[in-house]
Motif scaffolding. Structure first.
Motif, PDB file in Angstrom:
ATOM      1  N   ARG A  47     -22.424 -46.988  34.272  1.00  0.00           N
ATOM      2  CA  ARG A  47     -21.855 -47.640  33.231  1.00  0.00           C
ATOM      3  C   ARG A  47     -21.366 -46.585  32.430  1.00  0.00           C
ATOM      4  NH1 ARG A  47     -20.494 -51.328  29.704  1.00  0.00           N
ATOM      5  NH2 ARG A  47     -21.223 -50.763  27.471  1.00  0.00           N
ATOM      6  N   THR A  48     -21.950 -45.692  32.447  1.00  0.00           N
ATOM      7  CA  THR A  48     -21.160 -44.542  31.984  1.00  0.00           C
ATOM      8  C   THR A  48     -20.046 -43.456  32.794  1.00  0.00           C
ATOM      9  OG1 THR A  48     -23.442 -43.267  31.014  1.00  0.00           O
ATOM     10  CG2 THR A  48     -21.905 -41.923  31.784  1.00  0.00           C
ATOM     11  N   PHE A  49     -20.234 -43.801  34.598  1.00  0.00           N
ATOM     12  CA  PHE A  49     -19.181 -43.343  34.917  1.00  0.00           C
ATOM     13  C   PHE A  49     -17.886 -44.312  34.617  1.00  0.00           C
ATOM     14  CE2 PHE A  49     -22.847 -42.095  38.142  1.00  0.00           C
ATOM     15  CZ  PHE A  49     -22.491 -40.688  37.739  1.00  0.00           C
ATOM     16  N   GLY A  50     -18.051 -45.508  34.631  1.00  0.00           N
ATOM     17  CA  GLY A  50     -17.389 -46.119  34.325  1.00  0.00           C
ATOM     18  C   GLY A  50     -16.177 -46.239  32.775  1.00  0.00           C
ATOM     19  N   ILE A  51     -17.266 -45.989  32.469  1.00  0.00           N
ATOM     20  CA  ILE A  51     -16.592 -45.460  30.439  1.00  0.00           C
ATOM     21  C   ILE A  51     -15.809 -44.294  30.755  1.00  0.00           C
ATOM     22  CG2 ILE A  51     -17.588 -45.216  28.121  1.00  0.00           C
ATOM     23  CD1 ILE A  51     -19.908 -46.982  28.714  1.00  0.00           C
ATOM     24  N   TRP A  98     -18.934 -44.129   9.314  1.00  0.00           N
ATOM     25  CA  TRP A  98     -18.745 -42.885   9.768  1.00  0.00           C
ATOM     26  C   TRP A  98     -18.475 -42.548  11.623  1.00  0.00           C
ATOM     27  CZ3 TRP A  98     -15.985 -41.805   6.248  1.00  0.00           C
ATOM     28  CH2 TRP A  98     -16.753 -41.776   5.145  1.00  0.00           C
ATOM     29  N   ARG A  99     -19.997 -43.742  12.100  1.00  0.00           N
ATOM     30  CA  ARG A  99     -19.331 -43.369  13.620  1.00  0.00           C
ATOM     31  C   ARG A  99     -18.929 -44.541  14.467  1.00  0.00           C
ATOM     32  NH1 ARG A  99     -24.220 -41.647  17.207  1.00  0.00           N
ATOM     33  NH2 ARG A  99     -25.296 -39.823  15.395  1.00  0.00           N
ATOM     34  N   ARG A 100     -18.670 -45.483  13.177  1.00  0.00           N
ATOM     35  CA  ARG A 100     -16.642 -46.335  14.093  1.00  0.00           C
ATOM     36  C   ARG A 100     -15.602 -45.297  13.641  1.00  0.00           C
ATOM     37  NH1 ARG A 100     -19.004 -51.207  13.778  1.00  0.00           N
ATOM     38  NH2 ARG A 100     -20.033 -51.249  12.619  1.00  0.00           N
ATOM     39  N   LEU A 101     -15.586 -44.054  13.252  1.00  0.00           N
ATOM     40  CA  LEU A 101     -14.095 -43.318  12.660  1.00  0.00           C
ATOM     41  C   LEU A 101     -13.576 -42.957  14.327  1.00  0.00           C
ATOM     42  CD1 LEU A 101     -14.564 -41.861   9.531  1.00  0.00           C
ATOM     43  CD2 LEU A 101     -13.170 -43.537   9.751  1.00  0.00           C
ATOM     44  N   GLU A 102     -12.770 -43.084  14.538  1.00  0.00           N
ATOM     45  CA  GLU A 102     -12.109 -42.389  16.009  1.00  0.00           C
ATOM     46  C   GLU A 102     -12.337 -40.533  15.778  1.00  0.00           C
ATOM     47  OE1 GLU A 102      -8.239 -43.323  17.530  1.00  0.00           O
ATOM     48  OE2 GLU A 102     -10.404 -44.898  18.366  1.00  0.00           O
ATOM     49  N   VAL A 103     -11.944 -40.039  14.515  1.00  0.00           N
ATOM     50  CA  VAL A 103     -12.378 -38.426  14.017  1.00  0.00           C
ATOM     51  C   VAL A 103     -13.516 -37.909  13.801  1.00  0.00           C
ATOM     52  CG1 VAL A 103      -9.194 -38.689  13.592  1.00  0.00           C
ATOM     53  CG2 VAL A 103     -11.638 -39.120  11.652  1.00  0.00           C
ATOM     54  N   PRO A 104     -13.440 -36.750  14.204  1.00  0.00           N
ATOM     55  CA  PRO A 104     -15.299 -36.454  13.840  1.00  0.00           C
ATOM     56  C   PRO A 104     -15.546 -35.919  12.484  1.00  0.00           C
ATOM     57  CG  PRO A 104     -13.553 -34.506  14.602  1.00  0.00           C
ATOM     58  CD  PRO A 104     -12.857 -35.805  14.421  1.00  0.00           C
ATOM     59  N   VAL A 105     -16.512 -36.647  12.386  1.00  0.00           N
ATOM     60  CA  VAL A 105     -17.435 -36.431  10.720  1.00  0.00           C
ATOM     61  C   VAL A 105     -18.162 -35.323  10.402  1.00  0.00           C
ATOM     62  CG1 VAL A 105     -18.436 -37.489   9.125  1.00  0.00           C
ATOM     63  CG2 VAL A 105     -16.895 -38.967  10.788  1.00  0.00           C
ATOM     64  N   LYS A 107     -15.620 -38.937  21.521  1.00  0.00           N
ATOM     65  CA  LYS A 107     -16.267 -39.598  20.638  1.00  0.00           C
ATOM     66  C   LYS A 107     -16.963 -40.637  21.252  1.00  0.00           C
ATOM     67  CE  LYS A 107     -17.348 -41.161  15.323  1.00  0.00           C
ATOM     68  NZ  LYS A 107     -17.318 -40.476  14.429  1.00  0.00           N
ATOM     69  N   ARG A 108     -15.514 -41.014  21.379  1.00  0.00           N
ATOM     70  CA  ARG A 108     -15.741 -42.924  22.196  1.00  0.00           C
ATOM     71  C   ARG A 108     -16.718 -43.422  22.995  1.00  0.00           C
ATOM     72  NH1 ARG A 108     -10.972 -43.964  21.255  1.00  0.00           N
ATOM     73  NH2 ARG A 108     -10.017 -43.324  23.176  1.00  0.00           N
ATOM     74  N   LEU A 109     -16.323 -42.087  24.255  1.00  0.00           N
ATOM     75  CA  LEU A 109     -16.693 -41.449  25.478  1.00  0.00           C
ATOM     76  C   LEU A 109     -18.855 -41.429  25.420  1.00  0.00           C
ATOM     77  CD1 LEU A 109     -17.343 -41.428  28.322  1.00  0.00           C
ATOM     78  CD2 LEU A 109     -17.380 -38.825  27.695  1.00  0.00           C
ATOM     79  N   PHE A 110     -19.051 -41.057  24.723  1.00  0.00           N
ATOM     80  CA  PHE A 110     -20.150 -40.028  24.154  1.00  0.00           C
ATOM     81  C   PHE A 110     -20.973 -41.420  23.074  1.00  0.00           C
ATOM     82  CE2 PHE A 110     -19.340 -36.273  24.663  1.00  0.00           C
ATOM     83  CZ  PHE A 110     -19.888 -35.858  26.445  1.00  0.00           C
ATOM     84  N   GLU A 111     -20.390 -42.645  22.498  1.00  0.00           N
ATOM     85  CA  GLU A 111     -20.755 -43.228  21.892  1.00  0.00           C
ATOM     86  C   GLU A 111     -21.817 -44.814  22.414  1.00  0.00           C
ATOM     87  OE1 GLU A 111     -22.856 -44.460  18.260  1.00  0.00           O
ATOM     88  OE2 GLU A 111     -21.184 -43.126  17.880  1.00  0.00           O
ATOM     89  N   ARG A 112     -20.315 -44.686  23.766  1.00  0.00           N
ATOM     90  CA  ARG A 112     -20.630 -45.789  24.010  1.00  0.00           C
ATOM     91  C   ARG A 112     -21.282 -45.613  25.666  1.00  0.00           C
ATOM     92  NH1 ARG A 112     -14.550 -48.127  24.773  1.00  0.00           N
ATOM     93  NH2 ARG A 112     -14.580 -48.440  22.319  1.00  0.00           N
ATOM     94  N   SER A 113     -21.805 -44.421  25.591  1.00  0.00           N
ATOM     95  CA  SER A 113     -22.568 -44.181  27.016  1.00  0.00           C
ATOM     96  C   SER A 113     -24.061 -43.422  27.094  1.00  0.00           C
ATOM     97  CB  SER A 113     -21.604 -43.176  28.482  1.00  0.00           C
ATOM     98  OG  SER A 113     -21.594 -41.945  27.712  1.00  0.00           O
ATOM     99  N   TRP A 114     -24.205 -43.191  26.408  1.00  0.00           N
ATOM    100  CA  TRP A 114     -25.134 -41.982  25.656  1.00  0.00           C
ATOM    101  C   TRP A 114     -26.875 -42.336  26.390  1.00  0.00           C
ATOM    102  CZ3 TRP A 114     -24.153 -37.105  25.383  1.00  0.00           C
ATOM    103  CH2 TRP A 114     -25.214 -36.303  24.831  1.00  0.00           C
ATOM    104  N   HIS A 115     -26.664 -43.762  25.865  1.00  0.00           N
ATOM    105  CA  HIS A 115     -28.195 -44.577  26.561  1.00  0.00           C
ATOM    106  C   HIS A 115     -27.909 -45.093  27.480  1.00  0.00           C
ATOM    107  CE1 HIS A 115     -30.786 -42.516  24.232  1.00  0.00           C
ATOM    108  NE2 HIS A 115     -30.289 -43.325  22.799  1.00  0.00           N
TER     109      HIS A 115
END
Length: 258
Positions: A227-231, A98-105, A214-222
């Motif tokens: 690295r977050t700025f690049g994402i 469900w995290r892999r989906l591009e739509v909100p769950v 969704k993709r931005l926060f998934e990849r950058s949260w930690h």
């Protein structure tokens, strides 16, 4: 074999329902496989703008049906092995898909939300729950730790002290406490209606921007700030180009019509 997972589409929404009500939606291997299959089916649909996860009967899910899941030790062992290209085993993918989906769950929770059921709910992007719903990181009761992506999702939602407290005690907590510590998003009398209203609001926004968020926060949260700025830049650039192309298309049409 009946997976006890019901999937239906209504307009731009996908509804995924845990459907083993007589067992409080106690999870079987078949149900976990059914959740993975449902997520893959949804991923292929370009018309879906949101997914709503819910449980049929008195509970969202009471967690893994240990007796049922351990009836066939070989199947359990095989499903515990991760697929190298995916990085998850069946237990984990039933949540992380469900995290892999591009739509909100969005999870609509009621009754018991224990163990593996809680980890499924935590894998949703948003969780609405009834005031009388109950939550537990139940694995310690069986001498285990959460292993269906719970460590990853808990670390993004609550502090390590609260996560350890819930995990080491296996205490059952109420919805008010769960909301207060950030385990759930909001307590509401009708989680399904709240989920549908939110899905409608999100559908009014650009699907590309929603997927990008969704993709931005998934990849950058930690990630580190650098690295977050690049994402951020990598996520934003195609959105800017898409808007520019739209504007150019409108300008071209206007000049042709003048």
């Amino acid at each position: 074999m009946d997976s006890h997972i019901a999937l239906r589409f209504d307009g731009d929404r996908a509804y995924v329902n845990l459907n083993r009500p007589d067992k409080h939606n106690g999870l079987t291997i078949g149900m976990l496989e059914g959740l993975v299959d449902a997520a893959r089916t949804v991923a292929k649909r370009k018309d879906v703008r949101a997914v709503i996860l819910s449980g049929n009967g008195p509970s969202f899910s009471s967690g893994l049906d240990v007796a049922k899941a351990t009836k066939d030790p070989l199947a359990g062992a095989l499903n515990f092995v991760p697929l190298p290209w995916r990085g998850t085993n069946t237990f984990q993918e039933a949540c992380w898909a469900w995290r892999r989906l591009e739509v909100p769950v969005i999870a609509a929770v009621h009754g018991r939300c224990f163990g593996g059921g809680l980890q499924i709910a935590l894998a949703a992007d948003v969780r609405f729950a009834t005031p009388d719903s109950e939550f537990s990181v139940m694995e310690a009761k069986h001498g285990l730790v959460p292993d269906m992506t719970g460590a990853a999702t808990l670390s993004r939602l609550i502090g390590i002290d609260k996560a350890l407290l819930l995990t080491m005690t296996a205490d059952v907590v109420d919805a008010a406490y769960a909301e207060r510590i950030g385990l759930i998003t909001e307590v509401t009398a009708d989680p399904l209606a709240a989920a549908e209203k939110l899905a409608e609001r999100i559908a009014a926004r650009s699907p590309h921007a929603v997927a990008g968020a969704k993709r931005l926060f998934e990849r950058s949260w930690h990630a580190s700030a650098r690295r977050t700025f690049g994402i951020e830049r990598a996520t934003q650039l195609p959105l800017i180009l898409r808007l520019a192309m739209k504007r150019d298309g409108r300008s071209h049409n206007e000049s042709n019509n003048s």
